[in-house]
Design an enzyme around this catalytic site. Sequence first.
Site, PDB file in Angstrom:
ATOM      1  N   SER A   9     -19.167  -5.129 -22.792  1.00 35.94           N
ATOM      2  CA  SER A   9     -18.828  -3.444 -22.873  1.00 35.94           C
ATOM      3  C   SER A   9     -20.042  -2.901 -22.365  1.00 35.94           C
ATOM      4  O   SER A   9     -21.767  -3.832 -22.836  1.00 35.94           O
ATOM      5  CB  SER A   9     -18.713  -2.291 -24.491  1.00 35.94           C
ATOM      6  OG  SER A   9     -18.766  -1.048 -23.845  1.00 35.94           O
ATOM      7  N   HIS A  10     -20.633  -2.307 -21.951  1.00 35.16           N
ATOM      8  CA  HIS A  10     -22.100  -1.764 -20.810  1.00 35.16           C
ATOM      9  C   HIS A  10     -22.016  -0.890 -22.259  1.00 35.16           C
ATOM     10  O   HIS A  10     -24.185  -0.814 -21.715  1.00 35.16           O
ATOM     11  CB  HIS A  10     -21.971  -0.340 -19.970  1.00 35.16           C
ATOM     12  CG  HIS A  10     -21.494  -0.720 -18.906  1.00 35.16           C
ATOM     13  ND1 HIS A  10     -19.917  -2.074 -18.074  1.00 35.16           N
ATOM     14  CD2 HIS A  10     -21.682  -1.167 -17.461  1.00 35.16           C
ATOM     15  CE1 HIS A  10     -19.939  -1.944 -17.783  1.00 35.16           C
ATOM     16  NE2 HIS A  10     -21.131  -1.775 -16.323  1.00 35.16           N
ATOM     17  N   SER A  11     -22.308  -0.964 -23.589  1.00 37.94           N
ATOM     18  CA  SER A  11     -23.714  -0.044 -24.940  1.00 37.94           C
ATOM     19  C   SER A  11     -22.982  -0.657 -25.929  1.00 37.94           C
ATOM     20  O   SER A  11     -21.830  -1.503 -26.514  1.00 37.94           O
ATOM     21  CB  SER A  11     -22.202   1.286 -24.832  1.00 37.94           C
ATOM     22  OG  SER A  11     -22.933   1.968 -26.008  1.00 37.94           O
ATOM     23  N   ASP A  67     -14.804  -3.399 -20.602  1.00 36.69           N
ATOM     24  CA  ASP A  67     -14.818  -2.038 -20.211  1.00 36.69           C
ATOM     25  C   ASP A  67     -14.291  -1.491 -19.380  1.00 36.69           C
ATOM     26  O   ASP A  67     -14.021  -0.794 -18.574  1.00 36.69           O
ATOM     27  CB  ASP A  67     -15.503  -1.049 -21.259  1.00 36.69           C
ATOM     28  CG  ASP A  67     -17.172  -1.552 -20.539  1.00 36.69           C
ATOM     29  OD1 ASP A  67     -17.359  -2.505 -20.094  1.00 36.69           O
ATOM     30  OD2 ASP A  67     -18.197  -0.518 -21.566  1.00 36.69           O
ATOM     31  N   SER A  70     -17.911  -3.651 -14.132  1.00 37.40           N
ATOM     32  CA  SER A  70     -18.723  -4.707 -14.131  1.00 37.40           C
ATOM     33  C   SER A  70     -18.505  -5.179 -14.692  1.00 37.40           C
ATOM     34  O   SER A  70     -19.548  -6.544 -15.131  1.00 37.40           O
ATOM     35  CB  SER A  70     -20.121  -4.084 -13.218  1.00 37.40           C
ATOM     36  OG  SER A  70     -20.463  -3.312 -14.425  1.00 37.40           O
TER      37      SER A  70
END
Length: 228
Positions: A9-11, A67, A70
């Site tokens: 995930s980006h987070s 997610d 990228s």
Amino acid sequence: MRVGLVVVSHSAKLAEGIAEVAGQMAPDVTVVPAGGAADGGIGTDYDAVSAAVERADTGAGAVVLYDLGSAQMTAEMVVEALDDPGKAVVVDAPLVEGAVAAAVAAQGGADRAGVARAASEAGGTGEAETTPAAPAAETGAVRTEFTLDNEAGLHARPAALLVRAVAGVEADVRVRFGDGEADGHSVLAIMSLGARKGDRVSVEATGPQAQEAVDRIEALVRRRFDED
């Protein structure tokens, strides 16, 4: 050995939260979060994802979920760079539902292809949805009914326990509540029934090990889905 999971995930917080939920459903499955950029901000980190894939693969391979676009690219680059790219697969699936479905499948002993399929089907129109209850089979079926006495009903963890109980049993299992029917091998479908404490639920199993499947479910009910 069970198939491991990687949540990209980006987070970092999002990846950790989803991994925590999936891990609750499947305590023997290695679920590794790989979230955030190298500086701690929003983004993805190739090295972190690479390390997560290596950690998740304990011998049966790994399934990688992501997610956003990228994150998918990063995950695919990592898998392509493995000495044996066949050890891991990147799956297009809804992140939360896919991770839960994949974790339960892995806990039940599914191979990498089966775990990947469980994740991808979590976002389709198949197992993750309930269907109107069909008439009970006339012959060859084993049936049981019970009242849910556990606090959580058939939500989350109890639904996962039911699926795990019948994993590997050669039987088609249908769980019915109200006007809905769910595949007994799909944690998301069972959760979607919305059965709560005090509700009356019925189960029907067919196949060579139908009685075994029903016996296992009845044992879970007697144990109140291990909530005590």
